[in-house]
Scaffold this motif. Structure first.
Motif, mmCIF file in Angstrom:
data_model
loop_
_atom_site.group_PDB
_atom_site.id
_atom_site.type_symbol
_atom_site.label_atom_id
_atom_site.label_comp_id
_atom_site.label_asym_id
_atom_site.label_seq_id
_atom_site.Cartn_x
_atom_site.Cartn_y
_atom_site.Cartn_z
ATOM 1 N N ARG A 101 -21.839 -19.859 -23.110
ATOM 2 C CA ARG A 101 -21.397 -21.255 -23.154
ATOM 3 C C ARG A 101 -22.479 -22.334 -23.243
ATOM 4 N N THR A 145 -13.925 -26.430 -26.238
ATOM 5 C CA THR A 145 -14.842 -27.520 -25.918
ATOM 6 C C THR A 145 -14.528 -28.781 -26.722
ATOM 7 N N GLY A 147 -16.735 -30.467 -27.870
ATOM 8 C CA GLY A 147 -17.784 -30.471 -28.893
ATOM 9 C C GLY A 147 -17.321 -30.006 -30.264
ATOM 10 N N TYR A 189 -23.474 -22.568 -30.490
ATOM 11 C CA TYR A 189 -22.439 -22.341 -29.475
ATOM 12 C C TYR A 189 -21.154 -23.103 -29.827
ATOM 13 N N VAL A 246 -25.736 -32.051 -18.217
ATOM 14 C CA VAL A 246 -26.460 -33.304 -18.009
ATOM 15 C C VAL A 246 -26.247 -33.959 -16.640
ATOM 16 N N ARG A 249 -27.558 -31.868 -13.814
ATOM 17 C CA ARG A 249 -29.023 -31.854 -13.866
ATOM 18 C C ARG A 249 -29.604 -33.140 -13.258
ATOM 19 N N THR A 261 -34.159 -36.690 -16.763
ATOM 20 C CA THR A 261 -34.592 -36.333 -18.117
ATOM 21 C C THR A 261 -33.587 -36.808 -19.179
ATOM 22 N N HIS A 263 -32.538 -37.616 -22.806
ATOM 23 C CA HIS A 263 -32.967 -37.283 -24.167
ATOM 24 C C HIS A 263 -32.838 -38.499 -25.067
ATOM 25 N N ARG A 330 -32.680 -31.945 -29.318
ATOM 26 C CA ARG A 330 -31.485 -31.614 -30.099
ATOM 27 C C ARG A 330 -31.402 -32.465 -31.361
ATOM 28 N N GLU A 332 -28.845 -34.564 -32.865
ATOM 29 C CA GLU A 332 -27.551 -35.182 -32.542
ATOM 30 C C GLU A 332 -27.672 -36.685 -32.752
#
Ligand code: USQ
Length: 397
Positions: A101, A145, A147, A189, A246, A249, A261, A263, A330, A332
């Protein structure tokens, strides 16, 4: 109901198993324990100390008197065993979580891309073919997902799976058509979950399989009502650059004094759901099964949307953590808007747990408790989407 939870040892799988068992269902966990092997491969561990699956089941029995059955089985590689299991056990419902995943893990190297596609697509297809062949009629609930939709900002709400379009035929007449919302996956993924959608569409239409596909957003939080009941029932909790998601984290980073962090500009808007709502949605989806011959039922399993930089700002305000903007590993959109329809779960009675300080603070507390288990060098996200993107260096201040 007799319910098989495929991938029942994972981050959403385990709390779902407990939730369904608590509701009185007979729950069977089918898992190849691949997530534990990937921990070994990557040399990282869950922030929370996890017992073996057998031990987890034993503790659940001790705490509640309820039995969980565990079957070590690789869905993608052991087709005949899977089929025999289904014929013998005839589950009323099958919850399918058994896929790799993590987007960053799927983009690590060509080997990880191949593994993710082989594992995820074969697992789903093996399940569908085996259900047809065994002649059983379970409700299949799959964890997909958000996504799959992609993150192009068209300024319109993303519907629950299907899009009505109008096309012109050769006679110039306007015709209505309902299509699966066009997929635009952002990682290998996410691509496998897009492929899953086509497999589901085919088997629902060809064999009358009863399928629900849940397009879930990013899960945050760690505890559910059941995992709180005993220290040894604790859920896994990932913080590393591949598996950590995210919001979790950021909360862990805040707990250990690591700058958040972000991005790029942090302009990415994503859909979120708390783990407690995630397991509740599975329960609701089970209560609303499609009939044979119905199209695949698709729910958007999310409760709110947030921009990454806004989350960082919120957590910084709450904890005093520093925010750090990093080159994005990434490929994106740097900035996107996201509006999502989720009326179906609300209509079934979902009462969303939104991002509120109490629950955010709880995650920080869990992270502080187990901070000694964190290897700070594993916090940066180093899997780059293409070869020309330089991996994010270790930026630990
Ligand atoms: N991001 C940061 N900093 C970080 C980690 C991530 O800015 O330290 C950014 C990413 O660049 C991305 C966004 O946060 O724009 C989300 O990343 P993520 O790792 O939290 O989520 P994602 O890779 O999309 O995958 C996760 C789960 C996956 C699930 C998906 C739901 O791992 O299983 O399907 O969320 S969704 O995002 O809605 O597709």
């Amino acid at each position: 109901m007799k319910i098989a939870v495929l991938g029942g040892d994972g981050f959403v799988g385990w709390p779902t198993v407990l939730h369904l068992s608590d509701l009185g269902h007979e729950v069977h966990i089918i898992d190849n324990l691949s997530r534990r092997w990937i921990d070994t491969e990557l040399g990282v561990q869950s922030l929370t100390p996890m017992d073996s699956i057998q031990e987890r089941c034993r503790i659940w029995k001790e705490v509640t008197g309820k039995t969980l059955r565990f079957h070590l089985l690789d869905l993608a590689k052991e087709y005949e065993r899977l089929k025999s299991w289904l014929v013998e056990n005839k589950p009323d419902a099958i919850i399918h979580f058994a896929e790799q995943r993590a987007a960053p893990y799927s983009m690590k190297t060509d080997r990880h891309k191949v593994y993710t596609v082989n594992n995820n697509v074969s697992a789903t297809h093996n399940l569908l073919a085996a259900v047809v062949e065994s002649g059983i009629d379970p409700h299949i609930v799959h964890l997909g997902t958000m996504g799959v939709y992609g993150y192009s900002s068209v300024g319109a709400a993303i519907p629950e799976g299907y899009l009505d379009v109008e096309i012109e035929n050769l006679e110039g007449e306007k015709k209505e058509l309902e299509i699966l919302y066009p997929t635009k996956p952002g990682s290998v993924y996410h691509m496998t979950k897009s492929l899953d959608q086509i497999l589901f569409q085919f088997y629902a239409q060809n064999d009358g399989l009863r399928i629900t596909d849940l397009h879930q957003g990013i899960v945050w939080g760690t505890h559910t009502e059941q995992t709180r009941r005993d220290e040894q029932l604790i859920n896994r909790f990932d913080y590393d650059g591949d598996y950590g998601t995210v919001l979790n984290r950021f909360l862990i980073q805040a707990a250990i004094g690591y700058p958040l962090t972000v991005h790029g500009t942090g302009g990415q808007t994503r859909a979120f759901i708390h783990i407690q709502d995630s397991v509740r949605c599975i329960e609701l989806a089970l209560s609303d099964a499609p009939e044979r011959g119905d199209r695949v039922k698709i729910f958007n399993q999310m409760t709110e949307t947030h921009r990454v930089r806004d989350l960082a700002a919120l957590i910084s305000k709450l904890t005093g953590a520093e925010v750090m903007n990093l080159p994005n590993p990434r490929k994106e959109a740097a900035e996107n808007d996201l509006i999502v329809k989720n009326e179906q779960f609300l209509a079934l009675g979902l009462n969303p747990t939104t991002l509120e300080n109490g629950l955010l603070a709880e995650v920080v507390e869990v992270a502080k408790k187990y901070a000694h288990r964190i290897d700070r060098s594993r916090v940066p996200a180093v899997s780059a989407w293409t070869k020309d993107i330089a991996p994010t260096v270790n930026h630990d201040p």
